[in-house]
Every structure is written in C-alpha cells, then in structure tokens.
Design a protein around this motif. Structure first.
Motif, PDB file in Angstrom:
ATOM      1  N   SER A   3       0.834  -1.197   0.000  1.00 23.19           N
ATOM      2  CA  SER A   3       0.000   0.000   0.000  1.00 23.19           C
ATOM      3  C   SER A   3       0.868   1.245   0.000  1.00 23.19           C
ATOM      4  N   SER A   5       0.564   3.807   1.902  1.00 21.61           N
ATOM      5  CA  SER A   5       0.919   4.172   3.265  1.00 21.61           C
ATOM      6  C   SER A   5       2.100   3.348   3.757  1.00 21.61           C
ATOM      7  N   SER A   6       2.136   2.056   3.388  1.00 21.54           N
ATOM      8  CA  SER A   6       3.253   1.207   3.790  1.00 21.54           C
ATOM      9  C   SER A   6       4.554   1.684   3.154  1.00 21.54           C
ATOM     10  N   GLU A   7       4.492   2.050   1.868  1.00 16.54           N
ATOM     11  CA  GLU A   7       5.679   2.554   1.185  1.00 16.54           C
ATOM     12  C   GLU A   7       6.165   3.835   1.851  1.00 16.54           C
ATOM     13  N   SER A   8       5.224   4.713   2.183  1.00 17.11           N
ATOM     14  CA  SER A   8       5.581   5.969   2.826  1.00 17.11           C
ATOM     15  C   SER A   8       6.213   5.732   4.185  1.00 17.11           C
ATOM     16  N   ASP A   9       5.632   4.802   4.966  1.00 17.18           N
ATOM     17  CA  ASP A   9       6.182   4.480   6.279  1.00 17.18           C
ATOM     18  C   ASP A   9       7.587   3.920   6.153  1.00 17.18           C
ATOM     19  N   SER A  10       7.805   3.061   5.148  1.00 18.47           N
ATOM     20  CA  SER A  10       9.120   2.462   4.941  1.00 18.47           C
ATOM     21  C   SER A  10      10.158   3.524   4.602  1.00 18.47           C
ATOM     22  N   THR A  12      10.060   6.658   5.424  1.00 22.62           N
ATOM     23  CA  THR A  12      10.303   7.451   6.625  1.00 22.62           C
ATOM     24  C   THR A  12      11.264   6.739   7.565  1.00 22.62           C
ATOM     25  N   VAL A  13      11.070   5.446   7.744  1.00 22.02           N
ATOM     26  CA  VAL A  13      11.955   4.672   8.629  1.00 22.02           C
ATOM     27  C   VAL A  13      13.391   4.713   8.115  1.00 22.02           C
ATOM     28  N   GLN A  16      14.915   8.117   8.696  1.00 18.77           N
ATOM     29  CA  GLN A  16      15.290   8.250  10.097  1.00 18.77           C
ATOM     30  C   GLN A  16      16.618   7.560  10.380  1.00 18.77           C
TER      31      GLN A  16
END
Length: 234
Positions: A3, A5-10, A12-13, A16
């Motif tokens: 998804s 959102s999952s790509e975006s979260d990845s 971001t991680v 970081q």
C-alpha cells in the motif's frame, strides 16, 4: 501489493536511520552545517537528542535556511553564523539527484544557494539520499536556478538558448503564488534532456546576468560513503 501508506512508512523509517547515521558522525565541539530537507531534518532531531542526553556537548550549527534554523532551535542546537567561525567540521545535507561521479542536483527546498556556500566550507560533506535519488546521469530531475526577480525574463531566454526548458516554481498545497527564496529571489526549475558535463553547465548558468546560483553541485574530489544502508551517505 504494498500500500502507499506502507511505502511511505518504509521511506520514513529509512530516512530516520540515515539521519541518525549522519548525526553519529558528529563529535563534541564540532561546528556543523545543517542542510534543508526531510532527511536532514531527522539528523537535526537526533543531534538535539544527543545534546539532551549528554552524548554530545559544545556543538554549534550553521543553518542553510530559515527552516533549518527553526528546527535547530526547536531541538536545542546552538546556532552561529559564518561571520563568527573560521571553519565548518561537517556539513550534513541532502540532494535531489546524484550521478555516478557524485555530482549533485540540489534546490528542491529552494535553499541551494546557502547550502552550496555552507557545504563548500566543510571539511567533511555528508550527503544523505535514498536510492531513488541515485541516477545514471543528471537531467532526470530539473535543475533549480535562483534568479533576481528583476532578471527572470531575460534569464529564462538565455537558459532556453542553452537548450533548457525553464519554468517559474510556483507554491503548492494551500498557498498561491511564487516560491520565494530566503534571499527574496525567484526559483526557475530547468529541464535538460541530459547533462553530460555538469561542471560546464553550472559555470555557464552562473554567468547569466541575474542568476544567483544553480542547483548543480560539482565535486573534483570524491565524497566518502559512510553507511551500508539502502540510502547512501557520501
């Protein structure tokens, strides 16, 4: 299927992690160039955390934009200016594109003029980018060019003669109007089909009357990689 959102979260991680890796290169007593952008923002956040924990002490930052200055103050990083220091130990900054020779395109945050000044003065320049920014040759993304408002039209004509396709950068989201730099200037985003000699193009663009600086950052010496992570730190 992954998804959005999952790509975006990845992403971001990963940003970081790279921001922390860059911050870990800083030692107590250093003067740090603080770049502008989402990945560099994480580095600034971690530097503030290291200060609060006592892992770092007596560092000072040179911000490359109002945004970087605001973040540094938020996280408790003391700031100084180029008038008050005689060297920069490390500059941490991002890029919009990196070619195999480690030439860069900067300026997605409209701060490339200040960034180039600060980065050029650093004894070590750490570039934090994710894999999507690494390209076979420059020209995949437009080259930002900062121009005096008075000279926008003639500068655009001169750039067109070089084969570039300039567009005035407009604000996005809920804000209308032009993007204005911290110096009060206009940003042109210039598309070139392929940039085979970034150094020569940078010199040519910067000789156009009214041009403050292009977003091309060209190095004659290699930058070092400091992380095996998917995003690269040069």
């Amino acid at each position: 299927m992954v998804s959005l959102s999952s790509e975006s979260d990845s992403i971001t991680v990963v940003k970081q992690a790279v921001g922390r890796a860059a911050a870990c290169r800083v030692k107590s007593g250093m003067i740090i160039g603080l770049g502008t952008g989402s990945t560099t923002a994480f580095a600034i956040q971690y530097l503030g955390g290291f200060l609060r924990s006592g892992a770092l002490s007596n560092i000072r930052g040179i911000p490359t934009s109002y945004q970087a200055a605001a973040l540094a103050r938020r996280y408790g990083i003391p700031l100084t200016t180029l008038d008050d220091i005689d060297h920069i130990d490390i500059a941490i900054d991002g890029a919009d594109a990196v070619d195999p020779q480690k030439n860069l395109i900067k300026g997605g945050g409209a701060a490339h003029t200040q960034e180039k000044v600060v980065d050029s003065l650093a004894e070590m320049f750490i570039v934090v980018v994710d894999r999507s920014k690494v390209v076979d040759h420059l020209g995949v993304v437009p080259v930002p060019v900062e121009v005096l408002p008075f000279a926008v039209t003639p500068a655009m004509r001169a750039i067109q003669k070089l084969g570039g396709k300039p567009e005035i950068r407009m604000a996005t989201s809920n804000k209308d109007g032009l993007v204005i730099t911290d110096q009060g200037n206009i940003v042109l985003d210039v598309k070139f089909d392929r940039i085979d000699d970034p150094g020569e193009l940078n010199r040519t663009l910067n000789t156009i009357p009214g041009v403050v600086d292009s977003g091309l950052l060209v190095y004659s010496c290699p930058m070092r990689s400091i992380s095996p992570l998917e995003p690269r730190l040069f």
